[in-house]
Each structure stands twice: as structure tokens, then as C-alpha cells.
Design an enzyme around this catalytic site. Structure first.
Site, short mmCIF file in Angstrom:
data_model
loop_
_atom_site.label_atom_id
_atom_site.label_comp_id
_atom_site.label_asym_id
_atom_site.label_seq_id
_atom_site.Cartn_x
_atom_site.Cartn_y
_atom_site.Cartn_z
N ASN A 21 33.54 71.60 18.01
CA ASN A 21 32.49 71.50 16.98
C ASN A 21 31.37 70.53 17.33
OD1 ASN A 21 33.97 73.27 15.21
ND2 ASN A 21 35.28 71.51 14.72
N GLY A 45 28.94 71.35 19.48
CA GLY A 45 27.75 72.12 19.83
C GLY A 45 27.53 72.29 21.32
N GLU A 47 33.11 76.90 28.44
CA GLU A 47 34.58 76.89 28.40
C GLU A 47 35.15 76.40 29.73
OE1 GLU A 47 35.86 77.24 25.60
OE2 GLU A 47 34.48 78.49 24.44
N CYS A 101 34.55 62.86 13.03
CA CYS A 101 35.71 63.09 12.17
C CYS A 101 35.25 63.02 10.72
CB CYS A 101 36.74 61.99 12.47
SG CYS A 101 38.24 62.02 11.47
#
Length: 200
Positions: free
Chosen positions: A12, A14, A91, A148
Site C-alpha cells: 500500500n 504506491g 513485483e 500504519c
């Protein structure tokens, strides 16, 4: 000498959006780029090509790397066809050690910068193979940050089940991104320890 770059983070942050924006910037300057992503994110295991897609909707077609892919040879063939100014790999945690060394040769021998983007650790807090090798040999390391729920920097990826309970065992690969939370180390550890206590 062109460099091997590794931008890493928790989920998350980006990373794919950053990659796609950087590739767009190269193209806006009249440069040509080659995009790669893992076969783990292909719609079909036998797909010829894939797609890099960010959570905010940006996407672009990409070549797929598999365990047997020789990235150096594939990029060398592409470079022989014409201009190639940069290689982008999404990835990157799913790269093998061999893949990472192949990409290092792209920079060292072909003079093409290679920009890799990926997770540093899995849901158990362990380094992925590709990430470990990139952390060891990349010329330039960059951290993309996310937070978080407490506001601290998220460094850990918590896998959870449908009820939101932590999952601490299972395959490293193959679960939907929606099954993860990005947490700071403190809150990751608390969720994992709570799950382990409930099972004791």
C-alpha cells in the site's frame, strides 16, 4: 555505469504507481523503456504478457518473468532491436537470485539502468529471495513509505483471514492483496502474538 535500483516498502505504499509515473516520465522525454512484472500476477499462467496496475488505477502492459526467464538475454534481444533507455521491474520480490544477477549485468554490461520495485518482507516478516538479493547487491536502495493505522511508518505486511484474524502460516505467494494490512512492527507483532495465544 548504469545502476541497479531497488525501491522497497510494505504493501500500500504506491510502488506500482511510482514505477508507472517514472516510466511515463522517461517516455515523455522521448526515451524508450521495457516493463516487466511477475507471472504470479498474470491472469493466466500461460499468458504471453501481463500488466502492471496500481491501486489508483494506473496501468501499463508488461513482459512477464517466470522462474526460467533469462532476463539478461531477453533485454539484450530487445536492445538489439533499437533504443532502450531503462528497464522497470514490478513485483521484484518474486525475482530469483539468478534474475537479480542477470539484471545487474544489464546495468554493468549493456549500460541500461534497471529500476526494481517490490516488497521487502513477507507476512511472516521474512525477506523474499529477490528482495534479499537486491538489498545485497543493488547500487541504490530507496524506501517508499506508507503508514500504519497508528501513524507510524508501516514496515510489515500482515496477512489476515476473512474475519480479520492474523494468518501466520501458509504459502509465501498466492493470496489476494485485499487480504493484507500494512502495519508498524509493534502492531504487527501484537496481532501475530494475539493470534498465537488464541491458538494455544
Amino acid at each position: 555505469m548504469s545502476k541497479l535500483y531497488f525501491t522497497y516498502s510494505a504493501m500500500n505504499a504506491g510502488k506500482s504507481a511510482i514505477l508507472l509515473q517514472a516510466a511515463h516520465n522517461y517516455r515523455e522525454c522521448g526515451m524508450d523503456v521495457m516493463l516487466w512484472t511477475s507471472v504470479h500476477h498474470a491472469k493466466h499462467a500461460d499468458a504471453e504478457s501481463g500488466e502492471i496496475e496500481s491501486r489508483i488505477g494506473l496501468k501499463a502492459p508488461a513482459h512477464l518473468f517466470r522462474p526460467e526467464t533469462d532476463l539478461f538475454e531477453a533485454i539484450l534481444r530487445r536492445k538489439a532491436e533499437g533504443q532502450l533507455d531503462a528497464v522497470f521491474v514490478d513485483e521484484a520480490q518474486f525475482l530469483s537470485r539468478g534474475h537479480v544477477w542477470q539484471l545487474s549485468r544489464v546495468g554493468d554490461e549493456l549500460g541500461v539502468p534497471v529500476l526494481c520495485y517490490g516488497l521487502r518482507t513477507d507476512f511472516q516478516g521474512r525477506l523474499f529471495e529477490g528482495s534479499a538479493e537486491l538489498l545485497a547487491i543493488a547500487d541504490d536502495l530507496r524506501e517508499a513509505r506508507t503508514i500504519c493505522h497508528c501513524g507510524r511508518k508501516a514496515t510489515m505486511n500482515l496477512r489476515h483471514d476473512a474475519s480479520g484474524e492474523a494468518v501466520t502460516e501458509g504459502a509465501q505467494v498466492g493470496v489476494a492483496k485485499s487480504d493484507y494490512d500494512s502495519l508498524c512492527r509493534k502492531h504487527w507483532r501484537e496481532r501475530v502474538e494475539r493470534h498465537q495465544a488464541d491458538r494455544a
